[in-house]
Design a protein around this motif. Structure first.
Motif, short mmCIF file in Angstrom:
data_model
loop_
_atom_site.label_atom_id
_atom_site.label_comp_id
_atom_site.label_asym_id
_atom_site.label_seq_id
_atom_site.Cartn_x
_atom_site.Cartn_y
_atom_site.Cartn_z
N GLU A 17 0.80 -1.16 -0.01
CA GLU A 17 -0.04 -0.05 0.21
C GLU A 17 1.05 1.45 0.10
O GLU A 17 1.75 1.45 0.91
N THR A 176 -1.71 -2.88 -4.20
CA THR A 176 -1.57 -4.04 -5.14
C THR A 176 -2.29 -5.16 -4.81
O THR A 176 -2.73 -5.30 -3.69
N PRO A 178 -2.20 -9.45 -4.19
CA PRO A 178 -1.26 -9.94 -3.70
C PRO A 178 -0.20 -10.54 -4.76
O PRO A 178 -0.80 -10.78 -5.82
N SER A 223 3.41 -12.39 3.68
CA SER A 223 2.89 -13.54 4.40
C SER A 223 4.05 -14.78 3.44
O SER A 223 4.57 -14.28 2.57
P1 ADP Z 1 -5.91 -2.80 4.73
O1 ADP Z 1 -7.37 -1.93 4.65
O2 ADP Z 1 -6.23 -4.09 5.66
O3 ADP Z 1 -4.61 -2.36 4.77
P2 ADP Z 1 -5.78 -3.41 1.76
O4 ADP Z 1 -6.53 -4.00 0.97
O5 ADP Z 1 -5.71 -1.85 1.99
O6 ADP Z 1 -6.04 -3.78 3.25
O7 ADP Z 1 -4.12 -3.86 1.58
C1 ADP Z 1 -3.93 -5.15 1.80
C2 ADP Z 1 -2.59 -5.51 0.95
O8 ADP Z 1 -2.15 -6.60 1.55
C3 ADP Z 1 -3.01 -5.48 -0.29
O9 ADP Z 1 -1.78 -4.97 -1.20
C4 ADP Z 1 -3.05 -6.78 -0.70
O10 ADP Z 1 -2.64 -7.41 -1.78
C5 ADP Z 1 -2.06 -7.51 0.36
N1 ADP Z 1 -2.40 -8.69 0.86
C6 ADP Z 1 -3.71 -9.41 0.96
N2 ADP Z 1 -3.42 -10.69 1.58
C7 ADP Z 1 -2.07 -11.01 1.68
C8 ADP Z 1 -1.12 -12.18 1.93
N3 ADP Z 1 -1.98 -13.30 2.32
N4 ADP Z 1 -0.06 -11.85 1.79
C9 ADP Z 1 0.49 -10.96 1.40
N5 ADP Z 1 -0.04 -9.97 0.99
C10 ADP Z 1 -1.33 -9.89 1.13
#
Ligand code: ADP
Ligand code: MG
Length: 499
Positions: A17, A176, A178, A223
């Motif tokens: 983010e 982005t 994942p 992760s």
């Molecule tokens: P939040 O509001 O909780 O920060 P967002 O949707 O704004 O959630 O951002 C979450 C970010 O984490 C995104 O870039 C998403 O692609 C990434 N993401 C979601 N799940 C995973 C995962 N299991 N491992 C790594 N990155 C993840």
């Protein structure tokens, strides 16, 4: 756990983010001056860049900043996103003292830009396509300073100060999807991705784009999952990792930390984590809420944003060249080896070198100064090199060396003066009196004196042992306080010795 071992057992999945401060003159929803306006430094006196709306005072209503919308559309287009014909603002509710309204106006289910991708060049030279989920507009919160506790944290603090200048600064948050498949290069990809975003934002001219000033802020989600597994592991979100190098280090650290926990039979908690630059580690922040907890609902005080198709096409036509295209063009025109070019690109210095060359310096000289002495000074100061000195000044410095007015050694001293804020290279040359002594008369006098006081050396030189001249050259350079061209001194020493 060692990185190699972690990578053998687990596959990393990452996501970023990135918050971009837009450089509009006024804030996102008010007519207060924007501390992050183009050319601004975010360092105004606390609580001076405010109007009642930024404090959430009764009777104030938000109005959308048209320029911020245009900037957001341009950014969305540059990220290959579709632009929503209609997008909506939403209230994200939470209590935090740096946001007077007790909610943040953001976008939720209807972001202005969605589904794009960015081509990122890895340090290996390969191109990796990063999928973009969305880019949405929002306002920033103010800034809290916790005083008296350890490391500026709220725990143990005696009191906290709040500065609302930043409240309401226009932001675009780029999220982005994942990212799979980066594998062992996940840390490098993170740094390269954010560097590419910075290049895009700079080229668009919509933000000051300085990470060290918070114009660009990155949260790194990481992760891991056992090799062969199809289900995603639990992610952690490391907040505000604010240099390219720290992004790389933070991702690598999280992979290793999570691997050690899973390997020992433990489990990962979904939480935010704090990055510690000094120790190169992360520590636990707060448990990560799900979106539901924020009770998002459509902002009742604002109409949907509905850009016309013709505006979107106008902005599309005005887009600068894509970073990948630009790299190819620069690589061809500079004539660097792949290694030299990567060195510049990986240090985030493409724009700096490009502007230095545009100001008249030879590409090789521009590269030498930026990746050499300037990078060294920046490293010591813990900032990005291009925040230390302007391309214009670097090209002036290069010109002074080229014309022989400065030796490399003197030029380094001049550079220190420029970095210390003493003015342009030529004014530092004047004020510090650093010009090369090019008057042969003065040099010859010093040489004759040195030769007279070292008759043994004189004899050796006359005997053809030219390397003996080093002692005399050293003495002359010392007498000239380093302000002589060593090659010319050498020439004259040999001439005088044989005379
Ligand atoms: P939040 O509001 O909780 O920060 P967002 O949707 O704004 O959630 O951002 C979450 C970010 O984490 C995104 O870039 C998403 O692609 C990434 N993401 C979601 N799940 C995973 C995962 N299991 N491992 C790594 N990155 C993840
Ligand atoms: Mg988020």
């Amino acid at each position: 756990m060692p990185y190699d071992e972690a990578l053998e057992k687990y596959e990393p999945v990452i996501g970023f983010e990135v918050h971009v401060e837009l450089g509009t003159q006024t804030k996102m929803f008010s007519d207060a001056p924007n501390p992050a306006a183009l050319g601004g430094t975010n360092d105004a006196e606390p609580n001076t860049q405010l109007v009642p709306l930024d404090l959430g005072l009764p009777g104030s209503l938000p109005v959308v900043n048209e320029t911020a919308v245009r900037y957001s559309i341009s950014l969305g287009l540059a990220l290959g996103c579709s632009i929503a014909p209609s997008s909506r603002f939403a209230r994200k509710n939470y209590f935090y003292p740096d946001l007077g309204k007790n909610y943040q106006i953001s976008q939720y289910d209807e972001p202005i830009a969605f589904e794009g991708s960015v081509d990122v060049e890895l340090p290996t030279g390969e191109t990796f396509t990063v999928p973009i989920e969305r880019a949405h507009m929002e306002e920033d919160a103010g800034k809290l300073t916790h005083v008296g506790g350890a490391a500026g944290r709220i725990q143990g603090a005696e009191y906290s100060l709040v500065d609302y200048n930043r409240a309401g600064v226009p932001l675009v948050e780029i999220v982005t999807r994942p990212i799979f498949g980066a594998d062992r290069l996940a840390p490098e990809l993170g740094a390269a991705y954010v560097s590419t975003i910075r290049d895009i934002v700079r080229a668009l001219g919509i933000s000051n784009a300085r990470m060290e000033r918070g114009n660009l802020r990155c949260d790194a989600n990481v992760s891991i999952r056992p090799r062969g597994s199809e289900t995603l592991g639990t992610r952690t979100e490391t907040k505000n990792v604010n240099s390219f190098r720290s992004i790389e280090r933070a991702v690598r650290y999280e992979i290793q930390r999570q691997a050690a926990i899973l390997d020992a039979g433990g489990s990962i908690f979904q939480e935010t984590r704090h990055w510690h630059e000094d120790t190169g580690t992360t520590s636990s922040g707060r448990p990560k809420s799900d979106a539901d907890d924020y009770r998002y609902f459509p902002e009742p005080d604002l109409l949907p944003v509905e850009p016309s198709a013709s505006l979107v096409e106008e902005l599309r036509a005005a887009l600068p060249e894509a970073p990948a295209v630009r790299r190819r063009r620069l690589r061809d025109s500079w004539g660097f080896t792949d290694l030299e070019f990567q060195d510049v690109a990986n240090s985030g210095l493409l724009a700096a070198v490009e502007e230095t060359v545009a100001a008249g310096a030879a590409p090789a000289q521009a590269r030498k100064w930026w990746t050499g002495e300037i990078a060294r000074l920046a490293n010591a100061a813990g900032v990005d090199a291009d925040s230390l000195v302007s391309p214009l000044h670097v090209s002036e410095l290069v010109a002074l060396v080229e014309t022989g007015e400065l030796t490399d050694r003197l030029a380094r001293q001049v550079l220190e003066g420029v970095v210390a804020g003493e003015g342009s290279p030529s004014s530092v040359v004047e004020s510090r009196g650093l010009r090369v002594v090019s008057d042969d008369g003065a040099l010859i006098a010093a040489i004759d004196e040195a030769l007279a006081s070292q008759p043994d050396v004189l004899a050796k030189i006359r005997d053809g042992k030219v390397q003996a001249a080093g002692a005399v050259i050293g003495a002359v350079m010392k007498a000239m306080r380093g302000q002589a061209d060593a090659a010319r001194v050498r020439e004259l020493v040999l001439e005088r010795a044989r005379a």
